[in-house]
Design a protein around this motif. Structure first.
Motif, PDB file in Angstrom:
ATOM      1  N   GLU A 283      -3.732  17.522  -5.222  1.00 28.18           N
ATOM      2  CA  GLU A 283      -4.103  18.859  -5.750  1.00 28.18           C
ATOM      3  C   GLU A 283      -3.049  19.948  -5.573  1.00 28.18           C
ATOM      4  O   GLU A 283      -3.190  20.851  -4.754  1.00 28.18           O
ATOM      5  CB  GLU A 283      -5.419  19.324  -5.144  1.00 28.18           C
ATOM      6  N   GLY A 284      -1.998  19.826  -6.356  1.00 23.98           N
ATOM      7  CA  GLY A 284      -0.889  20.761  -6.191  1.00 23.98           C
ATOM      8  C   GLY A 284      -0.975  21.993  -7.065  1.00 23.98           C
ATOM      9  O   GLY A 284      -0.287  22.978  -6.815  1.00 23.98           O
TER      10      GLY A 284
ATOM     11  N   GLY B 225     -10.312  10.699 -16.994  1.00 22.19           N
ATOM     12  CA  GLY B 225      -9.678  11.096 -15.733  1.00 22.19           C
ATOM     13  C   GLY B 225      -9.661  12.605 -15.558  1.00 22.19           C
ATOM     14  O   GLY B 225      -9.329  13.340 -16.483  1.00 22.19           O
TER      15      GLY B 225
ATOM     16  N   THR C  95     -12.573  12.195 -10.362  1.00 24.65           N
ATOM     17  CA  THR C  95     -12.877  10.989 -11.128  1.00 24.65           C
ATOM     18  C   THR C  95     -13.665  10.016 -10.240  1.00 24.65           C
ATOM     19  O   THR C  95     -14.727   9.521 -10.624  1.00 24.65           O
ATOM     20  CB  THR C  95     -11.573  10.307 -11.597  1.00 24.65           C
TER      21      THR C  95
ATOM     22  N   GLY D 180      -7.807  14.265 -13.426  1.00 26.41           N
ATOM     23  CA  GLY D 180      -6.550  14.741 -12.827  1.00 26.41           C
ATOM     24  C   GLY D 180      -5.706  15.585 -13.770  1.00 26.41           C
ATOM     25  O   GLY D 180      -4.701  16.136 -13.367  1.00 26.41           O
TER      26      GLY D 180
ATOM     27  N   GLY E 298       2.299  14.584  -7.233  1.00 22.36           N
ATOM     28  CA  GLY E 298       1.045  14.362  -7.936  1.00 22.36           C
ATOM     29  C   GLY E 298       1.237  13.449  -9.132  1.00 22.36           C
ATOM     30  O   GLY E 298       0.296  12.836  -9.623  1.00 22.36           O
TER      31      GLY E 298
ATOM     32  N   ASN F 101      -5.657  10.108  -5.876  1.00 23.37           N
ATOM     33  CA  ASN F 101      -4.708  11.206  -5.930  1.00 23.37           C
ATOM     34  C   ASN F 101      -5.392  12.483  -5.440  1.00 23.37           C
ATOM     35  O   ASN F 101      -6.156  13.111  -6.167  1.00 23.37           O
ATOM     36  CB  ASN F 101      -4.220  11.359  -7.374  1.00 23.37           C
TER      37      ASN F 101
ATOM     38  N   ASN G  73      -6.419   7.171  -9.513  1.00 23.38           N
ATOM     39  CA  ASN G  73      -7.337   8.136 -10.103  1.00 23.38           C
ATOM     40  C   ASN G  73      -7.436   9.369  -9.226  1.00 23.38           C
ATOM     41  O   ASN G  73      -7.145   9.345  -8.040  1.00 23.38           O
ATOM     42  CB  ASN G  73      -8.743   7.545 -10.274  1.00 23.38           C
ATOM     43  N   ASN G  74      -7.937  10.411  -9.856  1.00 25.79           N
ATOM     44  CA  ASN G  74      -8.100  11.685  -9.200  1.00 25.79           C
ATOM     45  C   ASN G  74      -9.388  11.703  -8.348  1.00 25.79           C
ATOM     46  O   ASN G  74     -10.300  10.912  -8.561  1.00 25.79           O
ATOM     47  CB  ASN G  74      -8.144  12.750 -10.316  1.00 25.79           C
TER      48      ASN G  74
ATOM     49  N   LYS H   1      -8.431   2.393 -18.079  1.00 22.09           N
ATOM     50  CA  LYS H   1      -7.397   2.309 -17.047  1.00 22.09           C
ATOM     51  C   LYS H   1      -7.724   1.160 -16.080  1.00 22.09           C
ATOM     52  O   LYS H   1      -6.861   0.371 -15.715  1.00 22.09           O
ATOM     53  CB  LYS H   1      -7.357   3.641 -16.304  1.00 22.09           C
TER      54      LYS H   1
END
Ligand SMILES: Cc1cc2nc3c(=O)[nH]c(=O)nc-3n(C[C@H](O)[C@H](O)[C@H](O)COP(=O)(O)O)c2cc1C
Ligand code: SF4
Lengths: 589, 153
Positions: free
Chosen positions: A189-190, A158, A317, A160, A277, A186, A313-314, A169
């Protein structure tokens, strides 16, 4: 088709650099001169330091130009009409020498395969570049188990931040029995200092949609969300356009590609909370609640959105998935290290010459990325540290520049690989100030549930503040270390658990700087205002009196044409005089 | 309440959708510029969610505003790269230009609201600000003042 094709980099970064104006100029010029040319938008090619950028191609030539201004537009277009490309301002081409020719050659582009190449608002463009072929392959030629096995075999982890194996996962979510499952991207993106996900969202939204659809098929989900932060209006717009287009072409919706697989996708806009996030907070936010993390287990794979199994998932990813299905796990795992396969996109920013996005095989060293690809320092000052992993990460010093970038090696330094933001700092950056910056970030973003995350981080921040004002004591260093351990141990979610990292890494590698603030009452980088003094250098002062005029507290006095003087007891160290003096006569110490 | 029709449309659009609270609040804020007391009451009536819960959500997320805002919103990026690139000087210049003290957010004539925000994701162009939906990069205290001039009536 037009004879000449022009694609302007119009991601947020391009626009901020003035790409809009260039785009309009191109439109008006080809209209005015009646030139057979078309102009389109594309995403970010990653060379943000050269923005605005466009690519222009004719029957025989193709060149990317950068650092553009409106006056360059006619010259370049004319040169293509004459089939004799202008060399000035060219940055990348395989036709002649250009400054960035090596830039892309040192990279391996899997995630960014289409960024800056296709028109992100055109599904046709994406399809021409093998788009949605992997979804078709998965749905028609692979079982759900085979898809999961392929992703597992690829070794993809991942992107993220935590680096959890993606195939595994998916398998967890696949194994859950339920009438309803969700898959979530996800896109929150903070991390301040990271913009990889934004570029993919803006530059190649369909690659995310395709990855999600394949994932949904594999785990057995029929509904999904892209959770995108609202601070990215262009990304929100492009994802919405992409969802509509994919629905119209039958890549999303009911009975996709004539199979019995159905998948519906929606976009949810975040509302400005970093903690969202975190997976369980994100789920709460999608449900319309305050985004507060909760205890795990149950894990989202067991009980996520409205209690149903949910796989998160990010962005990056998901952007890898279609490529892996198309090219195979073996091809993917050729890149990277033993435990970290594939490539990683990094966002280079700060005091680095070639800021922007780069995608490299995992396992390159920091030095290679920062100095060979990133071009080294932008300023005359020396490299001091690179910040990886944002508020959960840390500052890695010069001595460790030869560290390999993979999940485990970076973790050993005390930083984390994180999502891929790399902020380069030079000698003019104060490490206490950096630690303070990140701590005040997490402190204000803490959801407040856990006492140590909420109050412990505040106490740490107060101590840092004291040190930066020159009021620190040596004992403070120990208190910081003690508090750091407590905050780590008694926090529920990743935010609190990693919040002390920026303080711990700066203490580990830059303790001298802390001591200089505490014992000598000096800020070696010249950042902490309370520890600075401004002095007028008599040999350079011409007595113009500008400094006295701008000083808000009348601390400067003197006669015109004679040397002026600063009354240190009145000075509030605002730096107004320093910024005003045209003769560099004011020195900051 | 202003804009009753537009607000009614929002409720129709999100009717019977699970988890619709945040999108409803976002849409109403887009229309009204902020969330007024009346609209919070209305949301509560329409959705059956208590006022305190709505207020809880509104105060949790930094994008929600409970006070009216200026015609233009200036977001001053305080991300890492901008911080390292002296975004504090930019912030100071914007405040100076708009005659705002550290505590004030909106100008007296309701033209501008200033907000400090986390990373806008344009780090390679730091320091950065966003006015409404337009991002400006590579700023200096002087250039940012000039940009704001373009928005003056
Ligand atoms: C406070 C906090 C903030 C996070 N922010 C993000 C984020 O902005 N984007 C992201 O993809 N993951 C973020 N994560 C990690 C996610 O919780 C999660 O691990 C990730 O989305 C899983 O995707 P992956 O397995 O593809 O990496 C955050 C975690 C924490 C604790
Ligand atoms: S660690 Fe911090 S952010 Fe995470 S749940 Fe606890 S208080 Fe909230």
């Amino acid at each position: 088709m037009s004879k000449i094709k022009i694609k302007v980099g119009m991601a947020s970064c391009g626009r901020a650099a003035g790409a809009d104006k260039i785009y309009k100029k191109i439109e008006s010029y080809i209209k005015e001169k009646n030139i057979d040319a078309s102009v389109e938008e594309t995403g970010c090619i990653g060379m943000c330091f050269r923005e605005p950028i466009f690519e222009i191609s004719s029957k025989n030539h193709k060149v990317i130009y950068g650092d553009l201004e409106e006056i360059d537009v006619p010259k370049i277009i004319d040169s293509f009409v004459d089939e004799n490309p202008l060399q000035e301002k060219a940055i990348l081409t395989n036709e002649f020498d250009a400054p960035e020719n090596k830039n892309l050659a040192t990279q391996t582009r899997i995630v960014l395969r289409n960024c800056g190449i296709i028109n992100p608002e055109s599904i046709e463009d994406y399809m021409e570049n093998a788009g949605y072929k992997s979804l078709e392959k998965a749905l028609k030629n692979m079982t759900r188990e085979e898809v999961i096995a392929e992703i597992k075999a690829s070794g993809l982890r991942g992107r993220g931040g935590a680096g959890f194996p993606t195939g595994l996962k998916w398998e967890f979510a696949y194994k859950e029995k339920s009438d309803k499952k969700y898959i979530v991207c996800n896109a929150d993106e903070g991390d301040p200092g990271a913009f990889m996900d934004r570029s993919v969202l803006e530059g190649d939204p369909h690659s995310i949609l395709e990855g999600m659809a394949i994932g949904a098929y594999a785990i057995g989900a029929d509904e999904g969300y892209v959770y995108c932060r609202a601070e990215y209006p262009l990304a929100v717009k492009r994802i919405n356009i992409a969802i509509k287009a994919a629905e119209a072409k039958g890549f999303l919706g009911d009975n996709i590609l004539g199979t019995d697989f159905s998948f519906h996708l929606k976009l949810k806009e975040g509302a400005g909370a970093f903690v969202c996030g975190e997976e369980t907070a994100l789920i709460a936010s999608i449900e319309g609640k305050r985004g507060m993390p909760r205890i795990r287990p149950p894990f989202p794979a067991q009980s996520g959105i409205w209690g149903k199994p949910t796989n998160i998932n990010n962005v990056e990813t998901f952007a890898n998935i279609a490529w892996i299905i198309k090219n195979g796990a073996n091809e993917f795992s050729k890149y990277g290290t033993e435990k970290s396969k594939g490539t990683k996109v990094f966002a280079l920013a700060g005091k680095i010459k070639k800021s922007g996005l780069v995608e490299v095989p995992i396992g390159m060293t920091l030095r290679e990325v920062i100095f060979d690809i990133g071009g080294g320092m932008k300023t005359e000052k020396d490299f001091k540290a690179v910040q990886l992993g944002g508020p959960s990460g840390g500052c890695i010093p010069k001595e460790l520049l030869d560290t390999k970038i993979d999940y485990d090696t970076i973790q050993a330094t005390g930083a984390i690989m994180g999502s891929g933001g790399m902020v380069v700092m030079d000698e003019s950056t104060c490490m206490i100030d950096v630690a303070k910056f990140f701590l005040s970030f997490v402190q204000s973003e803490s959801c407040g549930k856990c006492t140590f995350c909420r109050i412990g981080s505040k106490r740490m921040l107060e101590i840092l503040d004291k040190i930066s004002k020159g009021e620190g004591e040596m004992e403070d260093i120990n208190t910081l270390k003690e508090l750091a351990v407590k905050v780590k141990d008694s926090s529920l979610c990743g935010l609190g658990q990693t919040a002390p990292n920026p303080v711990l890494t700066t203490l580990k590698y830059f303790e001298d700087e802390y001591i200089a603030h505490i014992k000598d009452k000096k800020c070696p980088a010249g950042v902490c205002t309370n520890l600075l003094t401004y002095e007028i250098q008599p040999d350079r002062c011409v007595g113009c009196g500008m400094c006295a005029k701008v000083c808000p507290v009348d601390a400067i006095s003197g006669e015109i044409k004679k040397v002026f003087e600063i009354d240190q007891s009145k000075c509030i160290k605002c730096g107004a005089c320093f910024n005003t003096c045209k003769f560099n006569a004011i020195e900051k110490k | 309440m202003k804009f009753p029709n537009e607000i009614e449309e929002v409720f129709t659009k999100y009717e019977n959708q699970k988890g619709n609270l945040i999108p409803i609040m976002q849409s109403i804020q887009e229309i009204e510029g902020y969330l007024s007391k009346e609209s919070i009451k209305l949301i509560s009536n329409k959705t059956g969610i208590s006022i305190s819960e709505i207020y809880g959500v509104a105060t949790f997320y930094s994008l929600f505003r409970l006070k009216p805002q200026g015609k233009h919103v200036i977001r001053v990026c305080q991300g890492t790269a901008c911080h390292v690139g002296n975004s504090k000087d930019i912030l100071r210049a914007v405040r100076e230009k708009l005659n705002l003290t550290e505590m004030e957010e909106t100008t007296a004539d309701n033209e501008f609201t200033i907000m400090e925000v986390a990373c806008l994701g344009c780090c390679s162009l730091s320091p950065v600000i966003m006015i409404d939906d337009t991002t400006y990069g590579k700023l200096t205290p002087n250039s940012v003042k000039k940009i704001i001039n373009n928005y003056d009536k």
